[in-house]
Design an enzyme around this catalytic site. Structure first.
Site, PDB file in Angstrom:
ATOM      1  N   CYS A 214      42.884  18.819  13.639  1.00 39.21           N
ATOM      2  CA  CYS A 214      44.036  18.269  13.957  1.00 39.21           C
ATOM      3  C   CYS A 214      43.558  16.990  15.052  1.00 39.21           C
ATOM      4  O   CYS A 214      43.306  17.535  16.166  1.00 39.21           O
ATOM      5  CB  CYS A 214      45.061  19.089  14.048  1.00 39.21           C
ATOM      6  SG  CYS A 214      46.775  18.291  14.614  1.00 39.21           S
TER       7      CYS A 214
ATOM      8  N   CYS B 125      49.894  18.509  20.793  1.00 36.18           N
ATOM      9  CA  CYS B 125      50.906  19.576  19.996  1.00 36.18           C
ATOM     10  C   CYS B 125      50.506  20.936  20.726  1.00 36.18           C
ATOM     11  O   CYS B 125      49.116  21.104  20.896  1.00 36.18           O
ATOM     12  CB  CYS B 125      50.736  19.566  18.480  1.00 36.18           C
ATOM     13  SG  CYS B 125      51.330  20.618  17.714  1.00 36.18           S
TER      14      CYS B 125
ATOM     15  N   CYS C  69      48.805  24.967  18.046  1.00 37.28           N
ATOM     16  CA  CYS C  69      47.678  25.821  17.942  1.00 37.28           C
ATOM     17  C   CYS C  69      46.857  26.014  19.398  1.00 37.28           C
ATOM     18  O   CYS C  69      46.798  24.714  20.297  1.00 37.28           O
ATOM     19  CB  CYS C  69      46.899  24.987  17.042  1.00 37.28           C
ATOM     20  SG  CYS C  69      47.548  24.994  15.421  1.00 37.28           S
TER      21      CYS C  69
ATOM     22  N   CYS D  93      51.332  18.614   9.925  1.00 42.89           N
ATOM     23  CA  CYS D  93      50.907  19.896  10.441  1.00 42.89           C
ATOM     24  C   CYS D  93      49.865  20.568   9.751  1.00 42.89           C
ATOM     25  O   CYS D  93      50.086  20.887   8.499  1.00 42.89           O
ATOM     26  CB  CYS D  93      52.032  20.725  10.940  1.00 42.89           C
ATOM     27  SG  CYS D  93      51.476  22.526  11.542  1.00 42.89           S
TER      28      CYS D  93
ATOM     29  N   GLN E 158      57.058  37.807   7.016  1.00 41.60           N
ATOM     30  CA  GLN E 158      55.649  37.293   7.445  1.00 41.60           C
ATOM     31  C   GLN E 158      55.173  35.861   7.248  1.00 41.60           C
ATOM     32  O   GLN E 158      55.602  35.538   6.156  1.00 41.60           O
ATOM     33  CB  GLN E 158      54.571  38.372   7.068  1.00 41.60           C
ATOM     34  CG  GLN E 158      54.565  39.671   7.782  1.00 41.60           C
ATOM     35  CD  GLN E 158      54.171  39.783   9.134  1.00 41.60           C
ATOM     36  OE1 GLN E 158      53.495  38.793   9.707  1.00 41.60           O
ATOM     37  NE2 GLN E 158      54.650  40.683  10.085  1.00 41.60           N
TER      38      GLN E 158
ATOM     39  N   TYR F 262      63.428  48.554  13.184  1.00 46.59           N
ATOM     40  CA  TYR F 262      63.440  47.034  13.143  1.00 46.59           C
ATOM     41  C   TYR F 262      63.093  46.540  11.501  1.00 46.59           C
ATOM     42  O   TYR F 262      62.078  46.133  11.287  1.00 46.59           O
ATOM     43  CB  TYR F 262      62.339  46.575  14.066  1.00 46.59           C
ATOM     44  CG  TYR F 262      62.573  47.123  15.667  1.00 46.59           C
ATOM     45  CD1 TYR F 262      63.244  46.357  16.488  1.00 46.59           C
ATOM     46  CD2 TYR F 262      61.722  48.305  15.828  1.00 46.59           C
ATOM     47  CE1 TYR F 262      63.277  46.890  17.892  1.00 46.59           C
ATOM     48  CE2 TYR F 262      61.803  48.970  17.133  1.00 46.59           C
ATOM     49  CZ  TYR F 262      62.629  48.232  18.259  1.00 46.59           C
ATOM     50  OH  TYR F 262      62.531  48.717  19.309  1.00 46.59           O
TER      51      TYR F 262
ATOM     52  N   GLU G  20      68.251  48.116  11.734  1.00 48.19           N
ATOM     53  CA  GLU G  20      68.158  46.624  11.819  1.00 48.19           C
ATOM     54  C   GLU G  20      69.420  46.328  12.461  1.00 48.19           C
ATOM     55  O   GLU G  20      70.665  46.527  12.089  1.00 48.19           O
ATOM     56  CB  GLU G  20      67.826  46.232  10.511  1.00 48.19           C
ATOM     57  CG  GLU G  20      67.957  44.331  10.697  1.00 48.19           C
ATOM     58  CD  GLU G  20      66.835  44.110  11.587  1.00 48.19           C
ATOM     59  OE1 GLU G  20      67.207  42.936  12.505  1.00 48.19           O
ATOM     60  OE2 GLU G  20      65.621  44.370  11.454  1.00 48.19           O
TER      61      GLU G  20
ATOM     62  N   ASP H  25      58.345  47.842  13.447  1.00 48.73           N
ATOM     63  CA  ASP H  25      57.809  46.406  13.442  1.00 48.73           C
ATOM     64  C   ASP H  25      58.706  45.522  14.321  1.00 48.73           C
ATOM     65  O   ASP H  25      59.749  44.881  13.979  1.00 48.73           O
ATOM     66  CB  ASP H  25      57.777  45.963  11.987  1.00 48.73           C
ATOM     67  CG  ASP H  25      57.168  44.155  12.048  1.00 48.73           C
ATOM     68  OD1 ASP H  25      56.566  44.071  13.054  1.00 48.73           O
ATOM     69  OD2 ASP H  25      57.039  43.845  10.994  1.00 48.73           O
TER      70      ASP H  25
ATOM     71  N   CYS I 127      53.216  42.118  16.951  1.00 46.89           N
ATOM     72  CA  CYS I 127      52.431  41.091  16.957  1.00 46.89           C
ATOM     73  C   CYS I 127      52.163  40.575  18.335  1.00 46.89           C
ATOM     74  O   CYS I 127      51.677  39.253  18.757  1.00 46.89           O
ATOM     75  CB  CYS I 127      53.497  39.749  16.268  1.00 46.89           C
ATOM     76  SG  CYS I 127      55.075  39.623  17.243  1.00 46.89           S
TER      77      CYS I 127
END
Length: 484
Positions: free
Chosen positions: A75, A83, A86, A185, A305, A334, A358, A406, A435
Site C-alpha cells: 500500500c 494511514c 496497518c 484500502c 468476525q 458476551y 449479551e 469472547d 483479540c
C-alpha cells in the site's frame, strides 16, 4: 540522559517487538524508544513523535540496516504520516506471524508467569500458495473475490471510513484525527471496494461504514451524519499527526446531506446511525452470515468476525476444546449474535441447557432469532458482570460445566473470574476467545492463581498486515481431568 524532543531524528537499533505494532530500542544515553515502521534488529533513523518522562515514540524514516524480513509495502499509504490502519505491511507475511507469536509469548510470560511456545496460524485463504489444508476452504471467499491466496490482502469484511470536512471518506493516520484519502484500502474485501465509498463525497457526514457477508455476498453501508471537526478531522479516534501533503480544510460549514436513495448502487442495505440506533434507509437492517454449517442473522451494527475464515475456524476450535456432551449445561458470555451458543445447543441437545449473556440490544435480538429452533438455549440481556452477580446471588444461572467467553479488548470482567473460581458454579472447562494478548494473559494469570490450568492455546492471524491476533485459550478448573 539525553534530552529528547518531538521532531528530533535519532539513530537507533531495535531489539524486540512490542505489543501494538512497535519495535523497542534503548539508546545508552536515552529513554526507551518505541518505533513504528521498523523490524527487530534493524538500524534506523527515527523521528520522535512523542516524548514523556518514561518513554519516547518514533517513526522509522530511513532504514540504515534492513532486516531480511523487510519487504516493499503493497500500500502506498503504509508509511510514516500515512494511514494508521496497518502496522506490518513492510514485513513478509510469515514474519508478521512470528512477530505476533512473540508478542503473545511476551504477554503470557509477563502477566501470567508462563513460558510457552506460540505458533500463529494462517486462516483459510491466507495460507502460503501450495500449503492449503484440504477441507479448509471457506464458502464464499473465492466467490466474493477476496485477495490472492497468501497475500494477506482483501480480507477485511467491515471497514469504517472517517469523513473529512470536504466530504472525502478515508482512513485515519496513526494516533491522529487526521483523515488520509487512501482511494482504495488494500486489506478491504473487494466487495467493499466495489461499493465506491471513497469515490463518493459525503458532505455533513462523520463516518461511513461498509460491510459484506462473504458467504451470501450481501453488502450494507452505515452512514453516521454529523459535522466534521476543524482541520479536516472527522471525529474521535486519534491524537497527533497529519500525513505530509494532506491539506487541512479550515473554515466554512457543510450542512448534513446524505447521498440519494440509490447510492451506493451495489449496497443491499443503507442505514443511518444515530447514537446506538440504526435506521434502515433502504433494504433491511441485517446481513445473512454463513458459519458452522448454517446461516446467521447479524444486524449491521452487531459484532461478527471481520476475516471471512475466522467464524468457522474459531467455532471449530471452541467446540473441539469444550467437547460438549448431550445433556451438558453451557454458558456463552458476551455471546453476540449467538454463534457459539447455537453450536453448543446442537451438541448438548434437548436434555441440556445453553445460556448466552449479551448487553447489546441489537445483538440480543439477533441471538434470540438465531437460537429460536433450540428451546433449551436462551439469552440473558444485560451486562455480563451484572448477570453473573445476579446468578451468584439469586440463582438466575444454573451451574454450567462448560463456559465460553469472547469479550471485547478490555478482557473479562472481574466478576467472570470470580464466577469461574467459585466451585459451586460447576465450571470445569473454559474456552477464552480473545483479540488482545495482554488482557488475555492478565485474565489467564488470575485464573491460574485460583488453581486453574492452561490446557491449550491456539493463535490465528485473523488480521493480516496489522498487529492484531486472535487467540483461543482453553483452561481447566482444579481437579478437572486433562484429556488423554
Amino acid at each position: 540522559m539525553m534530552d529528547y524532543r518531538a521532531g528530533q531524528v535519532i539513530e537507533v537499533t531495535t531489539r524486540d517487538v512490542a505489543h501494538g505494532g512497535w519495535c523497542v530500542a534503548q539508546p545508552e544515553d536515552g529513554l526507551v524508544v518505541f518505533v513504528r515502521h521498523a523490524l527487530p534488529g534493524e538500524t534506523v533513523l527515527a523521528r520522535l513523535t512523542e516524548v514523556t518522562s518514561r518513554l519516547a515514540r518514533a517513526d522509522a524514516v530511513e532504514i540504515l540496516k534492513a532486516s531480511p524480513d523487510r519487504v516493499q509495502a503493497p500500500c502506498p499509504h503504509a508509511h510514516p504520516g500515512g494511514c494508521g490502519g496497518c502496522d506490518w505491511q513492510h514485513v513478509a507475511l510469515p514474519a508478521q506471524r512470528s512477530l505476533k507469536a512473540a508478542v503473545v509469548r511476551q504477554q503470557l510470560k509477563r502477566l501470567a508467569g508462563l513460558d510457552r511456545e506460540i505458533t500463529v496460524e494462517a486462516l483459510p485463504g491466507d495460507e502460503e500458495p501450495g500449503s492449503e489444508v484440504p477441507g479448509s476452504e471457506v464458502p464464499g471467499v473465492e466467490e466474493a473475490g477476496a485477495g490472492p491466496a497468501g497475500s494477506g490482502l482483501g480480507w477485511r469484511t467491515r471497514v469504517q471510513f472517517a469523513v473529512r470536512r470536504d466530504g472525502v471518506a478515508g482512513l485515519r493516520s496513526h494516533r491522529s484525527h487526521d483523515v488520509i484519502d487512501v482511494g482504495q484500502c488494500l486489506i478491504a474485501h473487494p466487495a467493499i471496494t466495489d461499493l465506491g465509498v471513497t469515490v463518493q463525497r459525503w458532505p455533513g457526514t462523520s463516518s461511513v461504514e461498509a460491510l459484506v457477508a462473504a458467504g451470501s455476498g450481501e453488502r450494507a453501508v452505515v452512514i453516521t451524519p454529523g459535522r466534521a471537526g476543524p482541520g479536516g478531522r472527522g471525529g474521535p479516534g486519534g491524537r497527533t499527526h497529519q500525513a505530509p501533503g494532506t491539506p487541512r480544510v479550515r473554515g466554512g460549514s457543510t450542512a448534513p446531506s446524505l447521498p440519494g436513495p440509490g447510492y451506493p448502487p451495489g449496497a443491499d442495505s443503507v442505514l443511518r446511525r444515530a447514537g446506538h440506533s440504526l435506521t434502515p434507509l433502504r433494504g433491511r437492517s441485517y446481513l445473512s452470515q454463513r458459519a458452522a454449517g448454517r446461516d446467521w442473522r447479524v444486524g449491521a451494527g452487531s459484532f461478527w468476525q471481520v476475516h471471512p475464515g475466522a467464524a468457522d475456524v474459531l467455532t471449530d476450535v471452541v467446540m473441539a476444546e469444550l467437547a460438549p456432551e448431550p445433556g451438558d449445561v453451557a454458558l456463552d458470555l458476551y455471546c453476540g449474535v449467538g454463534l457459539f451458543a447455537g453450536s453448543l445447543a446442537q451438541a448438548v441437545g434437548p436434555g441440556g441447557t445453553v445460556i448466552g449473556v449479551e448487553s447489546d440490544n441489537a445483538a440480543v435480538r439477533d441471538a434470540r432469532h438465531n437460537l429460536r429452533e433450540w428451546p433449551w438455549a436462551r439469552v440473558h440481556k444485560g451486562d455480563v458482570a451484572a448477570v453473573l452477580g445476579r446468578g451468584g446471588q439469586l440463582g438466575a444461572l444454573p451451574p454450567a460445566r462448560l463456559v465460553v467467553a469472547d469479550p471485547p479488548r478490555a478482557g473479562l470482567a472481574r466478576e467472570v473470574i470470580d464466577y469461574l473460581g467459585a466451585e459451586e458454579n460447576g465450571a470445569a472447562r473454559f474456552a477464552y476467545v480473545s483479540c488482545d494478548p495482554a488482557t488475555m494473559a492478565r485474565d489467564i494469570g488470575l485464573l491460574l492463581s485460583r488453581g486453574w490450568t492452561l490446557a491449550g492455546l491456539r493463535a490465528f492471524d485473523a488480521f493480516p498486515m496489522t498487529h492484531h491476533v486472535e487467540c483461543v485459550a482453553t483452561l481447566l478448573a482444579p481437579a478437572t481431568p486433562r484429556p488423554a
